[in-house]
Structures are given as C-alpha cells and as structure tokens.
Design a protein around this motif. Structure first.
Motif, PDB file in Angstrom:
ATOM      1  N   UNK A 193       0.847  -1.194   0.000  1.00 17.61           N
ATOM      2  CA  UNK A 193       0.000   0.000   0.000  1.00 17.61           C
ATOM      3  C   UNK A 193       0.877   1.236   0.000  1.00 17.61           C
ATOM      4  N   UNK A 194       0.278   2.386  -0.270  1.00 19.00           N
ATOM      5  CA  UNK A 194       1.005   3.650  -0.189  1.00 19.00           C
ATOM      6  C   UNK A 194       1.317   3.970   1.274  1.00 19.00           C
ATOM      7  N   UNK A 195       2.501   4.507   1.527  1.00 15.41           N
ATOM      8  CA  UNK A 195       2.881   4.910   2.881  1.00 15.41           C
ATOM      9  C   UNK A 195       2.385   6.325   3.132  1.00 15.41           C
ATOM     10  N   UNK A 196       1.735   6.521   4.276  1.00 12.08           N
ATOM     11  CA  UNK A 196       1.194   7.833   4.629  1.00 12.08           C
ATOM     12  C   UNK A 196       2.012   8.422   5.771  1.00 12.08           C
ATOM     13  N   UNK A 197       2.632   9.559   5.527  1.00 12.91           N
ATOM     14  CA  UNK A 197       3.494  10.196   6.531  1.00 12.91           C
ATOM     15  C   UNK A 197       2.737  10.586   7.801  1.00 12.91           C
ATOM     16  N   UNK A 198       1.430  10.848   7.677  1.00 11.37           N
ATOM     17  CA  UNK A 198       0.640  11.251   8.842  1.00 11.37           C
ATOM     18  C   UNK A 198       0.334  10.072   9.764  1.00 11.37           C
ATOM     19  N   UNK A 199       0.400   8.878   9.200  1.00 12.73           N
ATOM     20  CA  UNK A 199       0.155   7.698  10.016  1.00 12.73           C
ATOM     21  C   UNK A 199      -1.321   7.382  10.181  1.00 12.73           C
ATOM     22  N   UNK A 200      -1.635   6.740  11.295  1.00 10.33           N
ATOM     23  CA  UNK A 200      -2.993   6.268  11.546  1.00 10.33           C
ATOM     24  C   UNK A 200      -3.750   7.188  12.495  1.00 10.33           C
ATOM     25  N   UNK A 201      -5.018   6.862  12.674  1.00  7.45           N
ATOM     26  CA  UNK A 201      -5.848   7.601  13.626  1.00  7.45           C
ATOM     27  C   UNK A 201      -5.279   7.490  15.035  1.00  7.45           C
ATOM     28  N   UNK A 202      -4.712   6.337  15.365  1.00  6.06           N
ATOM     29  CA  UNK A 202      -4.099   6.152  16.685  1.00  6.06           C
ATOM     30  C   UNK A 202      -2.869   7.048  16.834  1.00  6.06           C
ATOM     31  N   UNK A 203      -2.103   7.223  15.758  1.00  3.79           N
ATOM     32  CA  UNK A 203      -0.951   8.135  15.805  1.00  3.79           C
ATOM     33  C   UNK A 203      -1.405   9.564  16.085  1.00  3.79           C
ATOM     34  N   UNK A 204      -2.530   9.964  15.483  1.00  8.56           N
ATOM     35  CA  UNK A 204      -3.071  11.306  15.720  1.00  8.56           C
ATOM     36  C   UNK A 204      -3.491  11.455  17.179  1.00  8.56           C
ATOM     37  N   UNK A 205      -4.194  10.479  17.700  1.00 12.10           N
ATOM     38  CA  UNK A 205      -4.685  10.549  19.081  1.00 12.10           C
ATOM     39  C   UNK A 205      -3.531  10.608  20.076  1.00 12.10           C
ATOM     40  N   UNK A 206      -2.473   9.803  19.833  1.00 12.74           N
ATOM     41  CA  UNK A 206      -1.365   9.689  20.783  1.00 12.74           C
ATOM     42  C   UNK A 206      -0.188  10.594  20.446  1.00 12.74           C
ATOM     43  N   UNK A 207      -0.342  11.423  19.417  1.00 10.01           N
ATOM     44  CA  UNK A 207       0.733  12.334  18.974  1.00 10.01           C
ATOM     45  C   UNK A 207       2.033  11.556  18.722  1.00 10.01           C
ATOM     46  N   UNK A 208       1.908  10.440  18.029  1.00  7.59           N
ATOM     47  CA  UNK A 208       3.030   9.513  17.835  1.00  7.59           C
ATOM     48  C   UNK A 208       3.601   9.602  16.426  1.00  7.59           C
ATOM     49  N   UNK A 209       4.857   9.163  16.299  1.00 14.79           N
ATOM     50  CA  UNK A 209       5.509   9.084  14.999  1.00 14.79           C
ATOM     51  C   UNK A 209       5.196   7.719  14.380  1.00 14.79           C
ATOM     52  N   UNK A 210       4.680   7.699  13.147  1.00 16.79           N
ATOM     53  CA  UNK A 210       4.219   6.437  12.544  1.00 16.79           C
ATOM     54  C   UNK A 210       5.266   5.323  12.496  1.00 16.79           C
ATOM     55  N   UNK A 211       6.537   5.657  12.319  1.00 14.32           N
ATOM     56  CA  UNK A 211       7.573   4.635  12.156  1.00 14.32           C
ATOM     57  C   UNK A 211       8.081   4.060  13.474  1.00 14.32           C
ATOM     58  N   UNK A 212       7.702   4.654  14.597  1.00  8.16           N
ATOM     59  CA  UNK A 212       8.174   4.168  15.894  1.00  8.16           C
ATOM     60  C   UNK A 212       7.528   2.819  16.235  1.00  8.16           C
ATOM     61  N   UNK A 213       8.190   2.006  17.093  1.00 11.03           N
ATOM     62  CA  UNK A 213       7.612   0.727  17.510  1.00 11.03           C
ATOM     63  C   UNK A 213       6.280   0.906  18.238  1.00 11.03           C
ATOM     64  N   UNK A 214       5.414  -0.082  18.105  1.00 11.49           N
ATOM     65  CA  UNK A 214       4.062  -0.047  18.663  1.00 11.49           C
ATOM     66  C   UNK A 214       4.082   0.228  20.170  1.00 11.49           C
ATOM     67  N   UNK A 215       4.945  -0.467  20.899  1.00  7.76           N
ATOM     68  CA  UNK A 215       5.014  -0.289  22.355  1.00  7.76           C
ATOM     69  C   UNK A 215       5.407   1.138  22.729  1.00  7.76           C
ATOM     70  N   UNK A 216       6.387   1.669  22.024  1.00 10.12           N
ATOM     71  CA  UNK A 216       6.864   3.022  22.315  1.00 10.12           C
ATOM     72  C   UNK A 216       5.784   4.056  22.055  1.00 10.12           C
ATOM     73  N   UNK A 217       5.011   3.837  21.002  1.00 14.22           N
ATOM     74  CA  UNK A 217       4.001   4.818  20.610  1.00 14.22           C
ATOM     75  C   UNK A 217       2.792   4.843  21.551  1.00 14.22           C
ATOM     76  N   UNK A 218       2.333   3.663  21.958  1.00 16.84           N
ATOM     77  CA  UNK A 218       1.008   3.606  22.565  1.00 16.84           C
ATOM     78  C   UNK A 218       0.942   3.050  23.985  1.00 16.84           C
ATOM     79  N   UNK A 219       2.008   2.415  24.463  1.00 16.70           N
ATOM     80  CA  UNK A 219       1.904   1.734  25.760  1.00 16.70           C
ATOM     81  C   UNK A 219       1.820   2.709  26.926  1.00 16.70           C
ATOM     82  N   UNK A 220       2.557   3.801  26.850  1.00 16.59           N
ATOM     83  CA  UNK A 220       2.583   4.757  27.966  1.00 16.59           C
ATOM     84  C   UNK A 220       2.636   6.187  27.412  1.00 16.59           C
ATOM     85  N   UNK A 221       1.527   6.678  26.877  1.00 14.48           N
ATOM     86  CA  UNK A 221       1.528   8.012  26.258  1.00 14.48           C
ATOM     87  C   UNK A 221       1.818   9.116  27.268  1.00 14.48           C
ATOM     88  N   UNK A 222       2.552  10.138  26.820  1.00 15.15           N
ATOM     89  CA  UNK A 222       2.909  11.240  27.711  1.00 15.15           C
ATOM     90  C   UNK A 222       1.724  12.161  27.962  1.00 15.15           C
TER      91      UNK A 222
END
Length: 482
Positions: A193-222
């Motif tokens: 599929x095409x890669x989207x720099x903005x990432x997913x809806x979860x990336x938007x909610x958690x202010x995360x970088x799309x390429x980061x590991x799943x645990x780092x992005x979502x396990x303990x949001x700041x």
C-alpha cells in the motif's frame, strides 16, 4: 470447497490474542542467587540476609504482582517478548527471518520493487511484519509492504483464499485504503500500500511518529487528550459507512481499531481487509470473547467501534470493559453511542446494528462530501466461500465464549466454596450433623438395652441354666472434633 476439514498447510492453530498467565510457584538457590525463572528486572537487592526465607517470600510476591500487571495489560500481554518468555515452546521462531525469506522470494519474480528499510515492530501482531518500499523507477514514492502468515480462523480453501487476496486491489471505496499489489501462497499473504506520513488515527490521538515501535508509541503516552467533537463525528461516520459497505457485500472484517484506520487529510481509510481472509484473530478478541451476545462478525465490528469511539473521545482506551460509567464527554450524543456498545447492558443484551448507529444523533447530521463511487465486485462463488468461512469463524468464537463462561462459573463456585463465610457455614453444619449423629447413636443404644432387659425379665428365651446379666452399653458419647 470453502471449508477445510484438515488445517491447511501453514495454518497457525495458535490464537496469539489468548491472554497468558504465569504463577511463581517456587524459588531456587543457585550459586548464591535467588531465581524463579524470571528474566525481568528484579526488586531491589538486599546485601545482608538476602537468603532469608521471609525476604525470598516477599520478593516472590513482588515478582508475581509484576507479572500480573504485565499479563493483564492489553498491549504488553500481546508483545512478542512477553509471549516468548511465558510460552517459549510456541513462540521460539524468528518471525522477522521467516518474513524476510518470503519477501525475498517475492522480489525474485517482481524485480521492480526495492526494500528501503524494515519497519521494526510498528504493528502489534507477532506474525505480521512491515517493510518500507519504493519502486525503482519512482525512487521518491514510498510504499509499505506487509507480510503475514495464516491464523487460526483461516477456513477458505487455498484457491479461494488466493483469489480473494488478489481481488483486494480492485476494491475502490473513499474510506478504504487502496491496495497497490496483493499476492498469496498456501501459507501467507503479501500486500503493498502507499505509505502515509501522517500515520494512523491512533498516531493522531497519541501524537506519535508512525515509524516508531508499537510499544513506544502507545503503551505509555505522555499526554492523554481526545479529539475535537467535529473530528469524532466525521471520522466516526466515515468508519461506519465503510463497515456498512463491507457488511452489505458479505465481506467479513472484524479487525477495527485505531491503528487500522489510516488518515489522509480529514478522511479515514480502513486498513487490513486481508486479515479476515488470513484468519487472523482480532485485536479486541480478549474483550468480546467474554460476552456471549457478541457472537457475529457484524456485532464484533460494532463493539470494536465502541472501543474506537472511546479512544477518540478520551485519548486512551477504557480501563476495563464493560464500562460502568463514562467520564464527561464533549456531547451527550457521544455517551449515548458509547453506552450502546460498551456498557454492561449492551454487552449483556447485544450490540446495535451499524445502520442503527448511523441513525443516532451523533452521526445522522454529518455531511459526507466524497464523490467517489464504491466498487468491489466479488464473484458469486467467492461470496459463498466467504459466507461459509464467516460461519466457521463465528462458530469458533461461540465455542470459545462457551468455554470462558463455564470456566468463569467454575471459578466463582470455587471462590464461593473457599470463602471465609462459606467455611463458617460448613463448620456449623458439621457440628449440627455430629450432634445429630451422636443423639441418634445414643437413642439406638438405649433402645437395644431396653429390649435386652425385657427379654431377660420374661425368661421366654432364657436357657435352663442360670442366665448371665447383659453388660449395659456405655453412656459416654464421643463427638467428632470440630
């Protein structure tokens, strides 16, 4: 034939979403170190008296609590490292290496593609791997390749499975992420599929970088912060529209969560339609498998939509499901939808339909501006294969729910039987039974003594020789110890 009596080659019978538990049963002294089979950070060390029985028991209790926290955390419990530690026999394979072998074989026949870099651990699935790609004659364009092997719910024949996977690029819908390329063999599938720099809806909610590991992005949001009301309404309506489209087509989904919703400007696009064809278990399976009324893939999608809406509203997942009470929301219309999908009553009585959710005030007034006409032509033969596969997926879910229900009843009965109040009741009953038994024995002995005396007095059955007096029974009664 759409359903295979025997597991197809490569099918993984193990459901990775089944929660694992661990209990520390003993400790062992080995070269002056206390161990309990745990390769996690130990509690603070003690220089003197670290071999004392009390200290070891205290440390063991602390480690058990630590394990319990990990195994009850939804994200951590699905982590590959945790699975490998708790169940090394079933999780010993190097899944990245397996994925690379399949991807390398693919590039031999499709030389126009080139790997830029592996996207390590950006997803939660153990058996699904991602790679950033490019086309050799278009070096600036970035794409994402995903590879996954078969799961426990793969009931399509190899032929039907491969045909449906290759059909996915023909699916056109304004709220479905377009598949550029798709192929499959008897044991796995590979999609681009095409890669989207903005990432997913979860990336938007958690202010995360799309390429980061799943645990780092979502396990303990700041920072925990939900979306604006208009975003909730628009994104929610778009997701419901695509769910209705898939349900009307008879295409099973069952994999809705915030990481499976790609963002393209103000438009949501659903990802990973291939998951149900591969037979992969849902991200939220450990939740809805607890509720016997959520037993169809349509009701699973609605329940998962409730999780998605909660995350959009509050910026985090619910602490537990069902949800007893909901925090203040931007609108009571949001709470009404959440109550219909995540509340105790909803989980007990069943989910509303997608059509019913679309009619609720939160979504009914949302205007959709897209002019793209949805297209997804599925041949009749493959529709029938999907219908049969869907039935078997639901059948396995119902059987699992039944087993969980029976286990829960047994656990409650054992817990009740072992409670302090129940033990007291059993003690009282035992005392009463013992006293009753003692009284009955006493009466029985008295009756025998009386009968014996009567016989001796009448002489009817006495011999001519001098009768001997019977020995009276003891009147002392021994009670069973309490």
């Amino acid at each position: 034939m759409a359903f295979m009596e025997k597991p197809p080659a490569g099918k993984v019978l193990l459901d990775d979403t089944v929660p694992l538990t661990a209990a520390i049963e003993a400790s062992q002294s080995l070269q002056s170190h206390t161990i309990a089979g745990l390769s996690l950070p130990l509690p603070p060390k003690k220089l003197i008296g670290n071999m004392d029985r009390e200290f070891i028991a205290e440390r063991q209790k602390g480690l058990q609590n630590y394990l319990n926290v990990i195994t009850t955390n939804h994200i951590l419990s699905n982590c590959e490292l945790v699975k490998k530690f708790l169940d090394p026999n079933n999780y010993s394979a190097n899944y990245t290496e397996i994925a690379l072998q399949h991807v390398s074989m693919f590039f031999r026949s499709e030389p126009k593609w080139e790997v830029v870099e592996p996207l390590k651990d950006i997803g939660w699935r153990i058996r699904k791997k991602y790679f950033l790609m490019k086309i050799k004659n278009q070096p600036k364009e970035r794409l994402v390749l995903s590879w996954a092997d078969l799961g426990p719910d793969k009931y399509l024949s190899d032929k039907d499975f491969q045909c449906l996977i290759k059909l996915l690029p023909s699916c056109l819908h304004p709220y479905i992420s377009r598949v550029t390329f798709a192929t499959a063999n008897e044991s796995s599938a590979l999609l681009i599929r095409m890669f989207n720099e903005k990432g997913t809806l979860k990336d938007l909610i958690y202010k995360a970088k799309p390429k980061d590991p799943f645990l780092k992005k979502y396990c303990n949001p700041k920072k925990v912060q939900g979306l604006e009301l208009q975003q909730i309404k628009t994104y929610g309506r778009q997701v419901l529209e695509v769910l209705k489209f898939l349900h009307d087509k008879g295409f099973p989904y069952g994999h809705l969560h915030a990481s499976n919703v790609m963002l393209d400007g103000d438009t949501c696009r659903l990802l990973d339609l291939e998951n149900s064809l591969l037979g992969l278990p849902s991200f939220y399976r450990s939740y809805f498998s607890q509720f016997r009324k959520i037993n169809t893939l349509e009701s699973v999608d609605v329940h998962c939509f409730g999780h998605l809406l909660y995350e959009m509203t509050y910026g985090r997942p619910p602490d537990s499901v069902p949800v007893d009470s909901f925090p203040p929301a931007p609108s009571m219309a949001v709470v009404a939808v959440l109550e219909s999908t995540l509340s105790c009553e909803a989980c007990k009585n069943g989910m509303p339909t997608v059509s019913r959710l679309l009619q609720m005030p939160l979504f009914s007034d949302v205007l959709l501006t897209t002019s793209e006409k949805p297209q997804f032509k599925i041949p009749t033969k493959l529709k029938e294969a999907l219908r049969i596969a869907k039935e078997y997926i639901e059948k396995r879910l119902i059987e699992e729910q039944k087993q969980i229900h029976q286990h829960r009843r047994l656990t409650r009965a054992q817990s009740h039987h072992g409670s302090e109040e129940e033990r007291k009741k059993r003690k009282i009953l035992a005392r009463k039974k013992s006293k009753r038994s003692a009284v009955e024995n006493s009466e029985e002995h008295s009756a025998k003594y009386s009968n014996s005396n009567n016989s001796a007095g009448s002489g009817a059955s006495s011999p001519l020789t001098s009768p001997s007096s019977p020995t009276p029974p003891s009147t002392t009664v021994e009670h069973a110890p309490f």
